[in-house]
Scaffold this active site. Structure first.
Site, mmCIF file in Angstrom:
data_model
loop_
_atom_site.group_PDB
_atom_site.id
_atom_site.type_symbol
_atom_site.label_atom_id
_atom_site.label_comp_id
_atom_site.label_asym_id
_atom_site.label_seq_id
_atom_site.Cartn_x
_atom_site.Cartn_y
_atom_site.Cartn_z
ATOM 1 N N SER A 188 9.063 1.554 -6.996
ATOM 2 C CA SER A 188 8.639 0.315 -7.641
ATOM 3 C C SER A 188 8.768 0.440 -9.158
ATOM 4 C CB SER A 188 7.186 -0.014 -7.276
ATOM 5 O OG SER A 188 7.092 -0.576 -5.996
ATOM 6 N N GLN A 213 -4.753 4.571 -6.760
ATOM 7 C CA GLN A 213 -3.480 4.201 -7.384
ATOM 8 C C GLN A 213 -3.375 4.704 -8.817
ATOM 9 O OE1 GLN A 213 -1.557 1.952 -5.180
ATOM 10 N NE2 GLN A 213 0.126 2.804 -6.353
ATOM 11 N N LYS A 271 -2.321 8.361 -8.373
ATOM 12 C CA LYS A 271 -1.021 8.403 -7.697
ATOM 13 C C LYS A 271 0.085 8.026 -8.680
ATOM 14 C CE LYS A 271 -0.673 6.308 -3.742
ATOM 15 N NZ LYS A 271 -0.469 5.292 -2.683
ATOM 16 N N THR A 310 8.643 5.169 0.480
ATOM 17 C CA THR A 310 7.410 5.906 0.783
ATOM 18 C C THR A 310 7.658 6.930 1.880
ATOM 19 O OG1 THR A 310 6.162 3.913 0.217
ATOM 20 C CG2 THR A 310 4.960 5.680 1.302
ATOM 21 N N LYS A 318 -0.434 -1.399 -11.862
ATOM 22 C CA LYS A 318 0.609 -1.385 -10.821
ATOM 23 C C LYS A 318 -0.043 -1.038 -9.496
ATOM 24 C CE LYS A 318 4.949 -1.667 -9.626
ATOM 25 N NZ LYS A 318 4.523 -2.576 -8.557
ATOM 26 N N LYS A 353 -4.899 -2.934 -7.711
ATOM 27 C CA LYS A 353 -4.687 -3.339 -6.316
ATOM 28 C C LYS A 353 -5.220 -4.752 -6.143
ATOM 29 C CE LYS A 353 -2.927 -1.349 -2.603
ATOM 30 N NZ LYS A 353 -1.736 -0.480 -2.581
ATOM 31 N N GLY A 409 4.234 -5.138 -2.782
ATOM 32 C CA GLY A 409 3.824 -5.410 -1.415
ATOM 33 C C GLY A 409 2.857 -4.350 -0.911
ATOM 34 N N ASP A 410 2.264 -4.631 0.226
ATOM 35 C CA ASP A 410 1.375 -3.686 0.900
ATOM 36 C C ASP A 410 1.277 -4.177 2.342
ATOM 37 O OD1 ASP A 410 -0.607 -1.363 0.044
ATOM 38 O OD2 ASP A 410 -1.717 -2.575 1.493
ATOM 39 N N ASN A 437 6.892 0.323 7.811
ATOM 40 C CA ASN A 437 7.986 0.901 7.018
ATOM 41 C C ASN A 437 7.800 2.387 6.752
ATOM 42 O OD1 ASN A 437 9.522 -1.390 6.772
ATOM 43 N ND2 ASN A 437 8.752 -1.967 4.761
#
Length: 450
Positions: free
Chosen positions: A378, A98, A101, A196, A77, A113, A152-153, A230
């Protein structure tokens, strides 16, 4: 093995390993040392060619990537970044972060990623659609709802996710939750866009509450925010809602300083204009919300040395956006709480500055903990997709806050257990150790380490 040509990944690796070694973890449980050389190498890395046609009918070629780093806790993820700076080092650093996290959210998600060096700025919707279809044509064979669920990123918003999802659906002939950040009418989750930024504020709320023994809150605090995407927008909005004064926003070209405080109307204007890739300089010159207001624009600058007296700093732009000198300036300006909305937002030397001043009441929270709210929602979107249901915004926000409070408590308690010190415990050590332990235990149980 960490490669010398991968500086961002080297930095992330060093940060994790140095904090583990500077704790009592390996003294109490020496077997965990075996995990480091295994967890620091991705399970697999895909690199592929993306060939597409621009509006002039010309062929263009970009490089696409997917780093599937660790699946001990669940499907890979992590986001897809579309930006010209994308390379394997940056994606490996992001994927490595990630892993831990995602572990800190408490949800069943591994770490990964991906992305491409394609730049969506200045491109038409048709060009972006054609790129996304070509990109997904290559990526589709490596992902799946139980294998790898990208999100998304930077550069990959709702429009890009929509184009990619549509391409996947046509290629695979199935409607599955293989991307998160989807539109609300076709499987997306409420609060995902805000997650976030909101989660960052919920984490800092706990920092303030514990440091002040319940006597203080966001109310009356002066907050410096970097970035204007964002994360920055919704962190700023939530901070304002809780009674603080947000004095800055920034982008790649410069910083705005508003000593009297940015307003929600101004943040809305920034959000609308950023969808059209306008700079802050253009926005404050043209948006009615900024007309007649005392707004200072500083070109080619980050906010940290320009904000004056400050209580809270929230780096929300990109990696390594706070230097050691800027960290010293923040401490000198009275900043007590620094929490990263961006991934690895502070240089290693800046973190050293914050940690050195912890005895003086300065408290630093790393991105892998403070900004995990986005991937947490997510994960909640994945759960809703699996059940074919949609939760209300109140339900999602409640779950988000619960996850962030649990994450803070886990970081705090782990720091106290494995890195006991006088005064405030190190949330950096707590986050790294807590995330590492959860992943390591799963890897031992599954035979990845033995």
């Amino acid at each position: 093995m960490v490669q010398p040509q991968e500086p961002e990944f080297q930095q992330a690796y060093n940060e994790l390993v140095s904090t583990l070694e500077d704790s009592t973890l390996f003294q109490q449980h020496p077997q965990y040392k075996k995990v480091i050389p295994v967890v620091s190498i991705p399970e697999r890395v895909f690199q592929f060619r993306v060939t597409w046609e621009n509006d002039k009918g010309e062929l263009e070629v970009n490089t696409g990537y997917r780093v599937q780093f660790n699946s001990a806790l669940g499907p890979f993820k992590g986001g897809l970044r579309l930006h010209p700076s994308v390379n394997l080092s940056i994606l490996k650093f992001l994927g490595f972060e990630q892993i831990f996290k995602n572990a800190l959210t408490g949800l069943s998600m591994g770490g990964g990623k991906g992305g491409s060096d394609f730049n969506p700025k200045g491109r038409s919707d048709s060009e972006i659609r054609r790129f996304c279809i070509a990109f997904m044509r290559q990526l589709a064979r490596y992902i799946g709802k139980d294998t790898d669920v990208p999100a998304g990123d930077i550069g990959t918003g709702g429009r890009e996710i929509g184009f990619m999802f549509g391409a996947y659906k046509q290629m695979q002939n199935e409607f599955a939750g293989i991307l998160t950040g989807k539109g609300l009418s076709w499987g997306g989750s409420l609060i995902r866009t805000e997650a976030t930024g909101f989660g960052l504020i919920y984490y800092v709320e706990k920092m303030i509450e514990l440091a002040s023994k319940g006597k203080e809150s966001f109310k009356g605090k002066r907050v410096a925010v970097s970035g204007s995407g964002n994360v920055a927008q919704y962190a700023a909005l939530k901070a304002i809602e809780l009674g603080s004064t947000v004095v800055s926003l920034s982008d790649s070209k410069g910083t705005i300083i508003v000593q009297d405080g940015v307003t929600p109307e101004q943040i809305a204007a920034v959000g609308e204009a950023k969808l059209k890739f306008k700079s802050l300089e253009e926005i404050i010159a043209s948006a009615p919300a900024f007309s007649g207001k005392q707004v200072k624009y500083i070109a080619e600058a980050r906010p940290w040395v320009h904000v004056g007296q400050i209580d809270i700093a929230l780096p929300c732009a990109t990696q390594n956006e706070v230097s050691a000198e800027e960290a010293e300036a923040l401490v000198a300006a009275g900043c007590k709480f620094i929490a990263e909305g961006s991934n690895m937002g502070s240089e290693a030397a800046a973190i050293d500055v914050f940690e050195a001043h912890r005895a003086n009441g300065v408290w630093y929270a790393p991105g892998k903990a403070a900004n995990c709210g986005g991937v947490a929602v997510s994960g909640l979107e994945m759960a809703q997709n699996s059940q074919r249901v949609s939760w209300t915004d109140d339900e999602v926000d409640f779950k988000l806050k619960e996850i962030m409070v649990n994450c803070f408590n886990n970081c705090y308690d782990t720091a106290v257990k494995y890195a006991p010190e006088e005064g405030l415990p190190s949330l950096l050590k707590g986050a790294n150790i807590a995330g590492f332990l959860k992943v390591a235990d799963a890897m031992f149980a599954q035979g990845d380490c033995f």
